[in-house]
Every structure is written in structure tokens, then in C-alpha cells.
Design an enzyme around this catalytic site. Structure first.
Site, PDB file in Angstrom:
ATOM      1  N   SER A 173       0.808  -0.963   0.112  1.00  0.00           N
ATOM      2  CA  SER A 173      -0.043  -0.038   0.064  1.00  0.00           C
ATOM      3  C   SER A 173       0.914   1.280   0.050  1.00  0.00           C
ATOM      4  O   SER A 173       1.897   1.543  -1.103  1.00  0.00           O
ATOM      5  CB  SER A 173      -0.888  -0.119   1.183  1.00  0.00           C
ATOM      6  OG  SER A 173      -2.086   0.870   1.026  1.00  0.00           O
ATOM      7  N   ASP A 271      -9.908  -3.603  -5.223  1.00  0.00           N
ATOM      8  CA  ASP A 271      -9.202  -2.588  -4.729  1.00  0.00           C
ATOM      9  C   ASP A 271      -8.966  -1.203  -5.330  1.00  0.00           C
ATOM     10  O   ASP A 271      -8.617  -1.373  -6.672  1.00  0.00           O
ATOM     11  CB  ASP A 271      -7.691  -3.062  -4.205  1.00  0.00           C
ATOM     12  CG  ASP A 271      -6.906  -2.144  -3.642  1.00  0.00           C
ATOM     13  OD1 ASP A 271      -7.387  -1.074  -3.246  1.00  0.00           O
ATOM     14  OD2 ASP A 271      -5.688  -2.400  -3.573  1.00  0.00           O
ATOM     15  N   HIS A 301      -8.673  -4.494  -0.903  1.00  0.00           N
ATOM     16  CA  HIS A 301      -7.209  -4.108  -0.240  1.00  0.00           C
ATOM     17  C   HIS A 301      -6.792  -4.647   0.893  1.00  0.00           C
ATOM     18  O   HIS A 301      -5.712  -4.926   1.106  1.00  0.00           O
ATOM     19  CB  HIS A 301      -7.335  -2.766  -0.008  1.00  0.00           C
ATOM     20  CG  HIS A 301      -6.034  -1.847   0.087  1.00  0.00           C
ATOM     21  ND1 HIS A 301      -5.167  -1.702  -0.787  1.00  0.00           N
ATOM     22  CD2 HIS A 301      -5.528  -1.427   1.187  1.00  0.00           C
ATOM     23  CE1 HIS A 301      -4.199  -0.914  -0.384  1.00  0.00           C
ATOM     24  NE2 HIS A 301      -4.445  -0.848   1.014  1.00  0.00           N
TER      25      HIS A 301
END
Length: 340
Positions: A173, A271, A301
């Protein structure tokens, strides 16, 4: 025959039904979100049965000129620390955690457990880097901290029992953003022989041009990525929109991706950041960089967190371990000729 609308993996749905009553209310400020998320971390890991395995660790704090100190933790694959290696040292993965630039850290139970398992299962040294969080500290402090951590890992590899010729950089991320930025910084500043960049659901374009706010599979994730698209980006980079175009802020937008290390990128179908990772894979390929990109169907995610409960999360761990184990081998000699 038309395609069915994308939907969440049933195993993910089952886990989230179990966790829903345990989740705290969303905070209004970064500090509130950070505090509540930190409190939820041990609750979630306990509910999922996540227990850190026993491996040797060691912590260091590094001076970063012009910015706050950076902290790191070294994980060895066994309960005993490796002896310094003059030759045949272990591969080293330098990894940066995710959390929207505003929360999480190497002390979080889930991240700590993940680093321990990856070190043990892949037979490598993992160096988990901790960078400062926004909005208290802002860009470019974080890339510079990550660069300092990587440089320390490279220069101390032998002392750790590692091999400076078997280095990898990874992140998830926001940490994927910083990992990709670190590979650019390495190319621009030192050109050390990095063997791999490993990116999980990375955020790579801070202009949000590749963000799909319709993709997140639950209200919580829609709110998270709407926040990423606006407030979190501003609190990390500041109000100047041109800052979002800088390569170390948005690695996807770098003028050139030539000379970067081979990459393995994981994205999730549901995501909002899927477009970032897949566009980066195409940019690397166009620049002649060997790259593989895996899209996880039915995942969002955060669903890779649900190890032991979601088959895809367990497969992802095995796939990452298999990828990291290739660092023990000599690199494959792909041709340098490439036509975009």
C-alpha cells in the site's frame, strides 16, 4: 454471454462478519484513526489466531540528515542471529509497511508476525523499516528515511549475515509507494544491485488518476480510499498539487523506469489501488524491466490480512515466499534487448 458483476470472495465476507462487531468507530482526525486502528490490531490478530513465530530480532535507530530519525527491526529466519558472512550470506528484503502514511508500524502485531513468517519461510533476512507518519511529519521525510534504511541494509549486509548482492525492496500500500520510490532513489543515487522489488496493492500515483473509487468492496474500504484520494494525500504531500507529480511521491509518473529492478506486483480486483499497480507493471514492461503482476479475484485492499481464513490470503503468502526464495538462486539472464 456477459460477465457477472465482480463480488467479494465468500471467505472474505465470512471473516468480516466475524470482525465487524469488534471494529472501532472511524476517527475524525489522523490521530484518532491511528489510535483506534492500533487498538484494533491486537483484537483482530487474536480473533484470527495470528501468533508471531520465534525468530531472532534486533533493532536500530538511524540518523536521517534534515529529517526525523528512522527506526528498523532486523528479522533472521531462525531463533539464532546469523553470524557475519564474508561470503554466501542470506538474501535481504527491506520492507516498508502500509497504512495510508498515517498509521501502523513495525510494532503492530500483524506486521510483526508477517515479517517473522516471511523471514522463516523464505530463509532470508527481513529488515522492516519504520518511517514517520503524517500529518505530523510530511514528504519528503518518508522517502529519505526509507532510503537511509535501505542504504544501512546494503552497507551492513555482511555484518548481519547477509549478501549485499541479494537485496530486495518491498512494501504494501503506502509502503509500496515508498518501496518503489526507494528503487528510484537507488537508481539515481547509488545503483546498488537490487534483485527484486515486491509490491503489494501499491499506491503509486498520488494524482489519483488511476484510482477507482467504485472498486472497494465494502463501505469501510470506500471511505478509506476516498480519504486516500483527498485528505490523506494532502496531509502527506501538502497543499501544492505539483508535489504529486514528483517521482519520489508518485513513482508511476517518473519520466523513466529504465534500469529499475525486476518486479513482482500483487493487486486485488476490488481494490481502488488496482489501477496503480497494473499501470506500474505496464510502465516497467515498456521500459524493459522484467515484471510479473497478479490480480487476486474477489479480494479487496485488506483481505490479504486474513491468513488462515481466506484461501487467497494463504496462497498469497506462499507465492510471496516462493518469490523471495528465488533470491537464493542466481538471477535469470533475460535479454537486454527490448522493444516497447
Amino acid at each position: 454471454m456477459g460477465f457477472k458483476k465482480a463480488r467479494v470472495d465468500g471467505f472474505v465476507t465470512a471473516v468480516e462478519r466475524r470482525l465487524a462487531p469488534l471494529q472501532p468507530k472511524a476517527g475524525k482526525t489522523a490521530q484518532e484513526r491511528r489510535s483506534r486502528a492500533a487498538a484494533f490490531d491486537p483484537v483482530m490478530t487474536t480473533a484470527l489466531g495470528i501468533v508471531p513465530v520465534d525468530v531472532a530480532t534486533e533493532e536500530h535507530r538511524l540518523t536521517v540528515p534534515g529529517h526525523p530519525d528512522a527506526r528498523l527491526r532486523v528479522y533472521w529466519p531462525t531463533p539464532e542471529r546469523s553470524e557475519p558472512a564474508a561470503a554466501n550470506g542470506l538474501p535481504i528484503l527491506v520492507y516498508f509497511f502500509g497504512g495510508g502514511f498515517e498509521l501502523a508500524g513495525i510494532d503492530w502485531v500483524w506486521w510483526d508476525a508477517s515479517f517473522r513468517e516471511r523471514a522463516r519461510d523464505a530463509g532470508i533476512i527481513v529488515i522492516a523499516g519504520e518511517y514517520s507518519l503524517a500529518p505530523e511529519v510530511t514528504y519528503p521525510a518518508q522517502p529519505e528515511q526509507c532510503w537511509t534504511i535501505f542504504e544501512w541494509a546494503a552497507t551492513h549486509a555482511r555484518q548481519l549475515g547477509g549478501d549485499p548482492d541479494r537485496l530486495a525492496i518491498g512494501g504494501g500500500s503506502a509502503g509500496g509507494n515508498l518501496a518503489a520510490a526507494t528503487t528510484l532513489m537507488n537508481r539515481d543515487r547509488a545503483d546498488r544491485p537490487v534483485r527484486l522489488q515486491l509490491l503489494e496493492a501499491p499506491l503509486l500515483d498520488m494524482t489519483a488518476r488511476h484510482l477507482d473509487l467504485q472498486a472497494p468492496a465494502s463501505l469501510a474500504h470506500r471511505l478509506l480510499f476516498r480519504h486516500l484520494a483527498g485528505k490523506i494525500v494532502r496531509q502527506y504531500l501538502g497543499p501544492e498539487r505539483k508535489t504529486r507529480l514528483e517521482p519520489y511521491a508518485s513513482p508511476l509518473l517518473a519520466p523513466s523506469h529504465a534500469g529499475l529492478p525486476p518486479a513482482v506486483i500483487y493487486t486485488a480486483e476490488l481494490d481502488a489501488l488496482r489501477g496503480d499497480g497494473e499501470a506500474y507493471a505496464r510502465a516497467l514492461s515498456d521500459a524493459g524491466v522484467p515484471v510479473s503482476c497478479l490480480r487476486m479475484i474477489g479480494q479487496h485492499h485488506g483481505s490479504a490480512t486474513y491468513r488462515g481464513h481466506v484461501p487467497m490470503a494463504d496462497h498469497l503468502h506462499r507465492d510471496i515466499v516462493a518469490t523471495l526464495r528465488t533470491l537464493h538462486d542466481d538471477p535469470h539472464p533475460y535479454t537486454t534487448e527490448h522493444t516497447s
